[in-house]
Design a protein around this motif. Structure first.
Motif, PDB file in Angstrom:
ATOM      1  N   PRO A 932       0.808  -1.236   0.000  1.00 44.75           N
ATOM      2  CA  PRO A 932       0.000   0.000   0.000  1.00 44.75           C
ATOM      3  C   PRO A 932       0.831   1.272   0.000  1.00 44.75           C
ATOM      4  CG  PRO A 932      -0.076  -1.107   2.147  1.00 44.75           C
ATOM      5  CD  PRO A 932       0.597  -2.049   1.208  1.00 44.75           C
ATOM      6  N   ASP A 933       1.981   1.266   0.634  1.00 40.50           N
ATOM      7  CA  ASP A 933       2.818   2.475   0.639  1.00 40.50           C
ATOM      8  C   ASP A 933       3.195   2.874  -0.780  1.00 40.50           C
ATOM      9  OD1 ASP A 933       2.764   2.766   3.346  1.00 40.50           O
ATOM     10  OD2 ASP A 933       4.577   1.584   3.706  1.00 40.50           O
ATOM     11  N   LEU A 934       3.593   1.881  -1.571  1.00 42.78           N
ATOM     12  CA  LEU A 934       3.974   2.173  -2.952  1.00 42.78           C
ATOM     13  C   LEU A 934       2.761   2.579  -3.774  1.00 42.78           C
ATOM     14  CD1 LEU A 934       6.546  -0.670  -3.701  1.00 42.78           C
ATOM     15  CD2 LEU A 934       6.863   1.498  -2.540  1.00 42.78           C
ATOM     16  N   VAL A 935       1.629   1.966  -3.500  1.00 42.96           N
ATOM     17  CA  VAL A 935       0.411   2.334  -4.221  1.00 42.96           C
ATOM     18  C   VAL A 935       0.081   3.802  -3.984  1.00 42.96           C
ATOM     19  CG1 VAL A 935      -2.064   1.911  -4.398  1.00 42.96           C
ATOM     20  CG2 VAL A 935      -0.503  -0.008  -4.196  1.00 42.96           C
ATOM     21  N   LEU A 936       0.209   4.265  -2.749  1.00 49.16           N
ATOM     22  CA  LEU A 936      -0.095   5.660  -2.442  1.00 49.16           C
ATOM     23  C   LEU A 936       0.848   6.607  -3.161  1.00 49.16           C
ATOM     24  CD1 LEU A 936      -0.875   5.379   1.372  1.00 49.16           C
ATOM     25  CD2 LEU A 936      -2.477   5.854  -0.474  1.00 49.16           C
ATOM     26  N   ILE A 941       1.146  10.380  -8.009  1.00 45.31           N
ATOM     27  CA  ILE A 941       1.706  10.807  -9.301  1.00 45.31           C
ATOM     28  C   ILE A 941       0.651  10.695 -10.394  1.00 45.31           C
ATOM     29  CG2 ILE A 941       3.479  10.309 -11.013  1.00 45.31           C
ATOM     30  CD1 ILE A 941       5.210   9.209  -8.736  1.00 45.31           C
ATOM     31  N   ALA A 942      -0.129   9.607 -10.340  1.00 41.76           N
ATOM     32  CA  ALA A 942      -1.141   9.397 -11.374  1.00 41.76           C
ATOM     33  C   ALA A 942      -2.234  10.453 -11.317  1.00 41.76           C
ATOM     34  CB  ALA A 942      -1.746   7.993 -11.223  1.00 41.76           C
ATOM     35  N   VAL A 943      -2.528  10.964 -10.126  1.00 41.04           N
ATOM     36  CA  VAL A 943      -3.568  11.994 -10.003  1.00 41.04           C
ATOM     37  C   VAL A 943      -3.186  13.239 -10.799  1.00 41.04           C
ATOM     38  CG1 VAL A 943      -4.604  13.609  -8.355  1.00 41.04           C
ATOM     39  CG2 VAL A 943      -4.523  11.180  -7.838  1.00 41.04           C
ATOM     40  N   THR A 944      -1.923  13.591 -10.771  1.00 38.35           N
ATOM     41  CA  THR A 944      -1.477  14.768 -11.531  1.00 38.35           C
ATOM     42  C   THR A 944      -1.578  14.548 -13.026  1.00 38.35           C
ATOM     43  OG1 THR A 944       0.823  14.005 -11.482  1.00 38.35           O
ATOM     44  CG2 THR A 944       0.079  15.385  -9.653  1.00 38.35           C
ATOM     45  N   GLU A 945      -1.501  13.258 -13.456  1.00 36.05           N
ATOM     46  CA  GLU A 945      -1.603  12.958 -14.876  1.00 36.05           C
ATOM     47  C   GLU A 945      -3.055  12.946 -15.345  1.00 36.05           C
ATOM     48  OE1 GLU A 945       0.611  12.458 -17.224  1.00 36.05           O
ATOM     49  OE2 GLU A 945       2.410  12.644 -15.998  1.00 36.05           O
ATOM     50  N   ALA A 946      -3.985  12.563 -14.452  1.00 37.49           N
ATOM     51  CA  ALA A 946      -5.377  12.405 -14.869  1.00 37.49           C
ATOM     52  C   ALA A 946      -6.037  13.740 -15.173  1.00 37.49           C
ATOM     53  CB  ALA A 946      -6.150  11.655 -13.788  1.00 37.49           C
ATOM     54  N   ARG A 947      -5.650  14.770 -14.468  1.00 34.42           N
ATOM     55  CA  ARG A 947      -6.152  16.132 -14.664  1.00 34.42           C
ATOM     56  C   ARG A 947      -7.680  16.201 -14.625  1.00 34.42           C
ATOM     57  NH1 ARG A 947      -1.854  15.853 -18.477  1.00 34.42           N
ATOM     58  NH2 ARG A 947      -0.072  17.109 -17.819  1.00 34.42           N
ATOM     59  N   ASP A 948      -8.331  16.392 -15.779  1.00 32.69           N
ATOM     60  CA  ASP A 948      -9.773  16.667 -15.810  1.00 32.69           C
ATOM     61  C   ASP A 948     -10.611  15.416 -16.060  1.00 32.69           C
ATOM     62  OD1 ASP A 948      -9.184  19.351 -15.451  1.00 32.69           O
ATOM     63  OD2 ASP A 948      -9.015  19.709 -17.610  1.00 32.69           O
ATOM     64  N   ASP A 949     -10.012  14.283 -16.113  1.00 33.53           N
ATOM     65  CA  ASP A 949     -10.770  13.045 -16.328  1.00 33.53           C
ATOM     66  C   ASP A 949     -11.358  12.598 -14.988  1.00 33.53           C
ATOM     67  OD1 ASP A 949     -11.791  10.583 -16.969  1.00 33.53           O
ATOM     68  OD2 ASP A 949     -10.095  10.003 -18.227  1.00 33.53           O
ATOM     69  N   MET A 955     -11.497   7.059  -9.529  1.00 35.67           N
ATOM     70  CA  MET A 955     -10.886   5.759  -9.275  1.00 35.67           C
ATOM     71  C   MET A 955      -9.594   5.910  -8.476  1.00 35.67           C
ATOM     72  SD  MET A 955      -8.183   3.711 -10.553  1.00 35.67           S
ATOM     73  CE  MET A 955      -7.917   4.323 -12.219  1.00 35.67           C
ATOM     74  N   LEU A 956      -8.793   6.895  -8.843  1.00 37.50           N
ATOM     75  CA  LEU A 956      -7.518   7.080  -8.158  1.00 37.50           C
ATOM     76  C   LEU A 956      -7.726   7.533  -6.715  1.00 37.50           C
ATOM     77  CD1 LEU A 956      -5.478   8.784 -11.018  1.00 37.50           C
ATOM     78  CD2 LEU A 956      -5.280   6.441 -10.214  1.00 37.50           C
ATOM     79  N   ASN A 978     -12.998  13.278   0.691  1.00 39.02           N
ATOM     80  CA  ASN A 978     -13.577  14.572   0.309  1.00 39.02           C
ATOM     81  C   ASN A 978     -13.132  15.010  -1.073  1.00 39.02           C
ATOM     82  OD1 ASN A 978     -15.145  15.096   2.582  1.00 39.02           O
ATOM     83  ND2 ASN A 978     -13.387  15.822   3.753  1.00 39.02           N
ATOM     84  N   GLN A 979     -11.973  14.525  -1.528  1.00 39.07           N
ATOM     85  CA  GLN A 979     -11.462  14.922  -2.837  1.00 39.07           C
ATOM     86  C   GLN A 979     -12.118  14.148  -3.976  1.00 39.07           C
ATOM     87  OE1 GLN A 979      -9.294  17.296  -3.571  1.00 39.07           O
ATOM     88  NE2 GLN A 979      -8.846  17.904  -1.464  1.00 39.07           N
ATOM     89  N   ASN A 980     -12.832  13.080  -3.665  1.00 47.85           N
ATOM     90  CA  ASN A 980     -13.393  12.215  -4.704  1.00 47.85           C
ATOM     91  C   ASN A 980     -14.522  12.937  -5.424  1.00 47.85           C
ATOM     92  OD1 ASN A 980     -14.479   9.990  -6.201  1.00 47.85           O
ATOM     93  ND2 ASN A 980     -13.554   8.627  -4.686  1.00 47.85           N
ATOM     94  N   PRO A 981     -14.433  13.084  -6.758  1.00 46.22           N
ATOM     95  CA  PRO A 981     -15.469  13.833  -7.487  1.00 46.22           C
ATOM     96  C   PRO A 981     -16.726  13.012  -7.779  1.00 46.22           C
ATOM     97  CG  PRO A 981     -13.759  13.120  -9.006  1.00 46.22           C
ATOM     98  CD  PRO A 981     -13.308  12.681  -7.633  1.00 46.22           C
ATOM     99  N   ASP A 982     -16.716  11.743  -7.552  1.00 43.82           N
ATOM    100  CA  ASP A 982     -17.851  10.883  -7.868  1.00 43.82           C
ATOM    101  C   ASP A 982     -18.678  10.670  -6.594  1.00 43.82           C
ATOM    102  OD1 ASP A 982     -19.671   9.043  -8.693  1.00 43.82           O
ATOM    103  OD2 ASP A 982     -18.230   7.608  -9.499  1.00 43.82           O
ATOM    104  N   PRO A 983     -19.923  11.163  -6.539  1.00 43.48           N
ATOM    105  CA  PRO A 983     -20.719  11.027  -5.314  1.00 43.48           C
ATOM    106  C   PRO A 983     -20.939   9.565  -4.904  1.00 43.48           C
ATOM    107  CG  PRO A 983     -21.705  12.635  -6.807  1.00 43.48           C
ATOM    108  CD  PRO A 983     -20.615  11.950  -7.564  1.00 43.48           C
ATOM    109  N   SER A 984     -21.171   8.700  -5.866  1.00 43.90           N
ATOM    110  CA  SER A 984     -21.407   7.296  -5.511  1.00 43.90           C
ATOM    111  C   SER A 984     -20.164   6.660  -4.904  1.00 43.90           C
ATOM    112  CB  SER A 984     -21.846   6.511  -6.746  1.00 43.90           C
ATOM    113  OG  SER A 984     -20.827   6.501  -7.733  1.00 43.90           O
ATOM    114  N   ARG A 985     -18.996   6.918  -5.495  1.00 45.49           N
ATOM    115  CA  ARG A 985     -17.749   6.405  -4.916  1.00 45.49           C
ATOM    116  C   ARG A 985     -17.487   7.053  -3.557  1.00 45.49           C
ATOM    117  NH1 ARG A 985     -13.783   3.700  -7.996  1.00 45.49           N
ATOM    118  NH2 ARG A 985     -14.353   3.349 -10.178  1.00 45.49           N
ATOM    119  N   GLN A 986     -17.837   8.341  -3.442  1.00 51.21           N
ATOM    120  CA  GLN A 986     -17.629   9.027  -2.173  1.00 51.21           C
ATOM    121  C   GLN A 986     -18.464   8.373  -1.077  1.00 51.21           C
ATOM    122  OE1 GLN A 986     -19.084  13.131  -1.812  1.00 51.21           O
ATOM    123  NE2 GLN A 986     -17.028  13.726  -1.126  1.00 51.21           N
TER     124      GLN A 986
END
Length: 1393
Positions: A932-936, A941-949, A955-956, A978-986
């Motif tokens: 999990p440490d490596l996943v985090l 890093i992946a969050v910065t790549e996803a941008r507006d998707d 998912m990230l 709180n950062q999750n943009p998807d209400p169902s996932r939130q």
């Protein structure tokens, strides 16, 4: 493909990697050994007639054998499959197998072995491979050799063997032999007879019972038959030893058999077996110059071979003479008119003074095997028809091994020697075992007869020898190293000696069908592999080079001449490089140092040691017209970079038939060894070229080397390119010598699971995941499981491919396989098969080394290499290094084929940016590995790549939340939620947060989170969880209570605890559940008391209501229709006083269960009336009375129960009396009034008495019920009870007496009562004033008295009843008189007033 030099060949060994499993079959015909007879070792081979046809069962299949003494070792080999039971050892007791005494003949149904010894001949008939397999699709594991059932044959059977009679024994000093099969299946042997003729032995057809026959062909052309019974023959004429056949050959015609006999008198004789006569005699000395001195000297060294082609028969004759020899090739010519035969001389070829071991003849070439005075093996061949210059073509033979082994200073001698000795294919297991036995003075105790076991034994033997030689306990590290080198060198010398013996050449095998050439040695077989032109030029000597040799590279003769001159310079440099200088380059490349610097350093050593080479090289360089162009030509020929196209799909039957092509261990060894030698040669060329280029730079402009800008081109283009090629070939050479690691099964399974996560388990590089053998190199394993199939696919898809021809051409196919294998190993090609294979087959150490060697110079597949290196680090437990590699690999996504295949997405709608897909794959891998440490880190890093998707971001962020939560980072998990943009996932994350923190008992964090805009969702989640899970296993209600208390919502908190308590009563029937329920109601009371009085109420939850949970699926009926949720039509308000009553009820339930645990099952949800009954049952009367008073219930059941207990105690034993104190103590007892110790029974009566005094009732119903209970059980009434009730209700007591037929007591009561009314004892009946005119009126229960009188009157037979009746009547009359008198007095009194 690079140019192939078809006239130059390289020897490739194919020694067994492990000890062969020989099966021994013995043939004992009962003969005695002939003293003094001993023949030299020999060998031979046989190629199946259809071995060159692609669609044949016998494709690429052959047999070879060696004979020594009485032993013949036969092996059947296939280049396509590993044959089972393919080795057999035949032992002919007390016989000596003739050199060349083994022959194989093939028919449509059988393969026949004909073997001749000095005393016997043998025929062994085996099934033909085409008759062993009926199915066209044969799996590799079921290919049996024709030798499988040879052990079942009885070689003593006359059908298989024949003892040569003494009178017709063959000549001991001649080993000439020829065999053939007759048209009727008989086997025939032609041997040199002792008398100088040809002895022909005929064995009848195997299935017949006929007898063997012998005949002898003599020089007089007269044949004597020896029929059954071995009748003697009279041989006429004089035969001297000069006409003794020394070599025989047979050629079958349609109606005859020709026997060619080359005799020691130098004459070639042709015999007709059909006509039994000599058809021709040719003197070979006629074709030999200066042969007069040889005419009277016989020779046993002549050899004869036949070859057949469409143009006729060819005879190859080797004439052996002292200090010289020659080959003569003839064609047999027949004159039809005279029916006479003659020889047409085609060519005479002279040989060197070396010893001819064997030679073979084809319709175009002579192949010769030689040994020189130093026992060095040489193989040469020549086209006997078109080579007018008599120039023999060279075969580059492999040395047995290095004479001395150089041990670098930074390496351990033991490891160096072990690595060299046990490198696959370098030393045979037999040579190592024999050396070990000699080194240990005959030790035969090898417990583990495998290469691994042998390696351990060798290490132990040398270490023991070192220890035995040491006389001092302490010595320096340098001394110990010298001892190691000394003893390991000694053992290495032993190995060399036995390896040389094993590598002794015995025979040449040449396949006319495939043009494959094999060299049979004493211990193994080697193959002659075609050389590419560049390799040929570099390895050939100056004498073997001609200008026309280079025409395959260029059509320009000037460039060809320059190339030849350049190669001579390279060879001159190579010859001057010492072992130490070569080690400098090896070390530099291995340690990632620039090869140019190492070349410059080597050049300095060369110039300092030998100035002549400087002048010679300078002179040769002056002769090259355009040095730049010729170097570019050389580099272009060695560069394997290019696009590797996948082959097109082939029809199923072709793919199935070719699936095993070149797939056997033999073919694997040959192709991979060829790749190794090619890479080794190219590495040396590049090394020498780099040194030469440094020399050119050293010479500078002082020498005219071409155009003015050439030195700049050399520095900027040619030297870097040469260095790149050198490093590339170094990596391939390393891979070809790197042993594959043995992988445990659990590691393979773990790796397969990871590949499945990456969706690479079906990759072309991962077609099989068998555990690697320690006897194979990684390249051999790669070729076997991956590369071979790709090579086959490419070759089959090419129109001019050698595999699309009708016959197999060994030279073209083998060089194609080796060259394509090198291309797949070439680091600068786009193909990533090799590193992917290493990753997929758990060769992690080798893969790390491979990536390390490529790191400084290879710019192709950089990201892919970083990814597979990350896989290695994961497998070896270096997770943070793996993460760094995975991050580095992301930069190459979208530019490399392997990474593109890694991130492929079948669902186009789900596709996102390539780099995000890459991160997603790596994240799945890290999650599967439990990191999990490596996943985090990677997810951030992946969050910065996803941008507006937003879908990918959701998912990230979900992953970040999950792993923060797993690691116990609660605050970070809440922030990611709180950062999750998807209400169902939130909402899902929120639900998981609640559940996990509750399970971990980390409720403080859970309650204190602010839950901005999520307050109702949190409450709904906790409520749904609270209503859905086990109340005793989880504390969601308490969590929800704390949540509301934290926010000062006391009414909500009280509601939660009230519902919790209700459910506990309904669902948890235990002591613990009741304790929690009491606590819940008490907490609820406190909460309502904290609110304003007008709001101190809650709504009672409906029992059995359907709680609607967020996200719950809709309920359906049995037919699938949605069912409507039942609506609550009535709302019940619970005020504070109601909650207090519930609290009291639950508390009394708890007291009950504490006193009687067995009642827990029924007390949990029992009503107040039921609880009263349970309380009095166990003796908790005070508690029961309190409950009844609270809920305004009658106390009658309590008094009845207590009365019953008193009754039981009245008649109970001592044990019951003792047990009664337990419940008596739970009630508030009245104080003792006597000093005497009271019993439990007395105390129970006293308790009853105190209750009756304490709790008064209207009409004295409690007294009534008690007395009724006592009377119903026939218990006499205590005086105190009667006296007490008399005061309250005398009539009631009378009625009770009457009900139970207590007439005497009733009469007594009435009499006492009347007396009391009349003034006698009125105080006992609660009468303030007896009957008088001034007292209040009194009364009598006349109805009851009448019933009593009637009852007494009906029993006139009983004198006592009569007496009582009379007494009562009298008393009543007295009373009536007193009443009458009192009435008159009262009337009179009133009148007076």
């Amino acid at each position: 493909m690079a140019a192939v030099w078809e006239r130059s060949l390289l020897e490739i060994g194919s020694a067994e990697r492990d000890f062969p499993a020989w099966r021994e079959v013995r043939a004992d015909l009962g003969v005695s050994a002939v003293p003094g007879v001993k023949y030299s070792d020999s060998a031979g081979g046989f190629f199946y007639e259809e071995s060159g046809k692609l669609q044949s069962v016998t494709r690429n299949r052959f047999i070879h054998w060696t004979s020594s003494g009485d032993m013949v070792q036969l092996t059947e080999q296939s280049l396509d499959t590993n044959l089972l039971n393919n080795t057999v050892r035949l032992k002919f007791l007390n016989c000596q197998v003739l050199p060349g005494g083994v022959h194989v003949h093939e028919t449509h149904d059988h393969v026949t072995l004909l073997i001749a010894t000095n005393q016997t001949v043998h025929r062994i008939v085996l099934p033909h491979p085409s008759r062993m397999y009926r199915s066209e699709l044969i799996s590799e594991g079921h290919i049996q050799s024709i030798f499988t059932d040879i052990g079942k044959l009885n070689l003593r059977d006359p059908a298989h063997s024949l003892l040569i009679p003494d009178m017709h024994s063959h000549a001991i000093n001649s080993t000439a032999l020829a065999t053939w099969l007759g048209s009727d299946g008989e086997a025939l042997f032609a041997l040199a007879s002792a008398s100088g003729g040809i002895l022909v032995i005929q064995l009848p057809e195997q299935s017949t019972t006929g007898a063997a026959a012998l005949l002898e062909l003599k020089q007089s052309s007269v044949m004597q038959r020896l029929l059954t019974g071995w009748m003697p023959t009279a041989i006429r004429g004089e035969h001297g030893p000069s006409d003794l056949p020394v070599s025989l050959a047979v050629q079958l015609l349609e109606h005859d058999v020709f026997i060619f006999a080359l005799c020691q008198d130098h004459k070639l004789r042709l015999w007709s077996y059909k006509d039994q006569m000599c058809l021709m005699v040719a003197d070979m000395l006629a074709f030999m110059p200066a042969s007069k001195e040889l005419r009277h000297v016989g020779s046993l060294g002549h050899k004869l071979r036949l070859a057949y082609s469409s143009s006729g028969f060819f005879l190859g004759v080797y004439l052996h003479c002292p200090k010289r020899g020659q080959f003569c090739v003839f064609q047999l010519v027949c004159c039809i008119e005279s029916n006479r035969y003659s020889l047409d001389h085609i060519s005479t070829l002279f040989s060197t003074q070396e010893t001819l071991v064997d030679f073979a003849l084809t319709p175009t070439d002579i192949w010769a095997l030689w040994q020189d005075e130093d026992n060095q093996t040489n193989v040469r061949y020549i086209n006997f028809e078109h080579n007018l210059a008599g120039q023999w073509n060279q075969v580059f033979m492999q040395p047995v091994a290095d004479g001395e082994l150089h041990v670098p200073e930074d390496q351990d001698p033991k490891e160096t020697y072990l690595e060299y000795l046990f490198t696959p294919g370098r030393f045979t297991p037999q040579a190592l075992l024999k050396a070990l036995q000699i080194y240990c003075r005959g030790a035969d105790r090898i417990l583990d007869p495998s290469m691994e076991g042998l390696k351990k034994e060798v290490t132990l033997a040398v270490e023991n020898a070192i220890q035995c030689s040491v006389t001092e306990y302490e010595f320096s590290q340098e001394v110990y190293r010298q001892l190691q080198v000394e003893f390991w060198s000694k053992f290495y010398t032993c190995c060399l000696q036995y390896q040389e013996a094993t590598a002794h050449p015995l025979a040449l095998l040449v396949s006319v069908c495939t043009n494959m050439v094999c060299l049979v040695k004493k211990g193994f077989v080697s193959f002659m592999f075609p050389c590419l032109t560049i390799d040929h030029l570099y390895m050939s000597s100056d004498e073997g080079l001609f200008l026309e040799d280079e025409c395959s590279l260029t059509d320009d003769p000037d460039i060809a001449r320059d190339l030849l001159q350049l190669v001579q310079c390279l060879r001159l440099v190579g010859d001057s490089v010492t072992m130490e200088m070569a080690s400098l380059m090896e070390t530099a490349v291995n340690y990632l140092q620039p090869p140019e610097k190492a070349a410059e350093q080597i050049l300095g050593h060369l110039l300092a040691r030998d100035t002549e080479i400087h002048m010679e090289l300078q002179s040769k360089l002056h002769d090259i017209r355009n040095l730049g162009n010729v170097i570019q030509l050389l580099l272009r020929e060695m560069d394997l970079e290019g696009d590797i196209e996948a082959g097109n799909g082939q029809p199923l039957h072709i793919r199935m038939n070719m699936a095993q092509f070149y797939g056997s261990n033999v073919a694997i060894n040959v192709v991979c060894q060829a790749a190794y030698h090619m890479s080794m040669t190219r590495f040396l060329i590049c090394r020498d070229l780099l040194i030469l280029q440094q020399l050119i730079l050293h010479l500078g402009d002082g020498v005219s080397l071409g155009a003015g800008g050439y030195l700049l081109q050399l520095q900027q283009e040619l030297i870097p390119r040469t260095s790149l090629l050198l490093c590339s070939y170094f990596v391939i050479r390393w891979a070809c010598r790197s042993l594959a690691s043995t992988v445990p099964v659990d590691t393979l399974e773990s790796n397969l699971r990871q590949l499945s996560v990456l969706e690479l388990s079906d990759s072309n590089a991962l077609t099989s995941q068998r555990a690697a053998s320690s006897l194979r190199t990684v390249v051999e394993l790669f070729y076997q499981q991956v590369a071979r199939k790709h090579i086959l696919s490419r070759l089959l898809s090419q129109e001019n491919s050698p595999l699309n021809q009708s016959t197999i051409n060994w030279a073209q196919i083998s060089i194609a396989f080796a060259n394509y294998l090198l291309q797949y190993l070439w680091a600068n090609n786009s193909s990533f098969l090799f590193p992917e294979f290493l990753m997929g087959h758990c060769q992690y150490v080798q893969l790390q080394e491979y990536v390390r060697l490529l790191q400084p110079w290879c710019e192709v597949n950089v990201g892919s290499r970083r990814f597979v290196l990350g896989q290695c680090y994961l497998a070896t437990g270096e997770e943070y290094k793996a993460l760094e590699c995975f991050c580095d690999g992301a930069a190459a996504v979208g530019r490399e084929e392997f990474l593109d295949r890694l991130i492929r997405v079948e669902d186009e709608e789900a596709a996102s940016s390539p780099r995000v897909q890459y991160y997603n794959k790596v994240l799945r891998l890290l999650e599967d590995m439990g990191l999990p440490d490596l996943v985090l880190q990677l997810t951030s890093i992946a969050v910065t790549e996803a941008r507006d998707d937003w879908k990918i971001l959701a998912m990230l962020w979900t992953k970040i939340f999950k792993h923060h939560l797993d690691l116990g980072h609660n605050h970070q998990a809440y922030e990611s939620l709180n950062q999750n943009p998807d209400p169902s996932r939130q909402l899902d994350c929120l639900r998981q947060l609640v559940v996990v923190l509750c399970e971990r008992s980390q409720l403080q964090d859970l309650v204190e989170f602010p839950y901005i805009n999520l307050h109702d969702e949190v409450v709904g989640i906790i409520e749904s969880r609270a209503r859905a899970v086990d109340l005793m296993a989880h504390n969601y209600y308490e969590l929800l209570y704390a949540f509301h208390i934290q926010r000062h919502n006391f009414r909500k908190a009280g509601t939660v605890m009230f519902e919790y308590g209700m459910r506990l009563g309904q669902e948890v029937r235990s002591l613990q559940g009741l304790q929690k329920q009491v606590h819940c109601y008490l907490v609820g009371i406190n909460c309502l008391r904290q609110t304003q009085p007008e709001y101190a109420w809650i709504v009672r939850p409906t029992s059995g209501a359907m709680y609607e949970r967020p996200g719950a699926s809709p309920k359906r009926s049995h037919d699938g229709e949605h069912t409507a949720t039942q609506a609550c039509h009535q709302v019940e308000i619970v005020e504070l006083k109601d909650l207090e009553k519930e609290y009291m009820l639950s508390r009394l339930r708890l007291d009950l269960v504490k006193h009687d645990p067995s009642s827990a099952a029924v007390a949990g949800n029992a009503s107040a009336e039921e609880i009263v009954a349970l309380l009095v049952q166990v003796g908790l009367f005070d508690s029961a009375i309190s409950l009844c008073q609270t809920f305004k219930l009658s106390l009658t059941p309590i008094f009845e129960a207590l009365a019953f207990k008193c009754i039981k105690l009245q008649f109970s034993e001592e044990t019951t009396q003792s047990a009664a104190w337990d419940w008596l103590k739970t009630n508030q007892m009245p104080s003792l009034v006597t000093t005497k110790e009271s019993s439990a029974t007395n105390e129970a009566w006293r308790l009853l008495s105190s209750y009756l005094d304490r709790y008064q009732s209207r009409s004295s119903q409690y007294h009534h019920c008690v007395i009724n209970k006592l009377l119903s059980h026939g218990v006499p009434l205590p005086n105190w009870l009667v006296n007490s009730y008399k005061k309250e209700d005398t009539a009631g007591l009378l009625r009770l007496y009457l009900n139970y037929d207590l007439l005497e007591e009733a009469v007594e009561l009435v009499l006492e009562y009347i007396n009391a009314l009349m003034g006698k004892g009125h105080q006992y009946f609660g009468i303030e004033r007896p009957l008088s005119a001034t007292a209040p009126p009194v009364w009598l229960p006349y109805t009851a008295i009448d019933q009593l009188l009637r009852a007494l009157g009906e029993n006139q037979s009983n004198t006592k009843s009569v007496r009582l009746h009379e007494e009562l009547q009298v008393k009543l009359e007295d009373y009536h008189q007193q009443v009458d008198q009192a009435t008159r007095d009262m009337t009179s009194y009133r009148r007076q007033q």
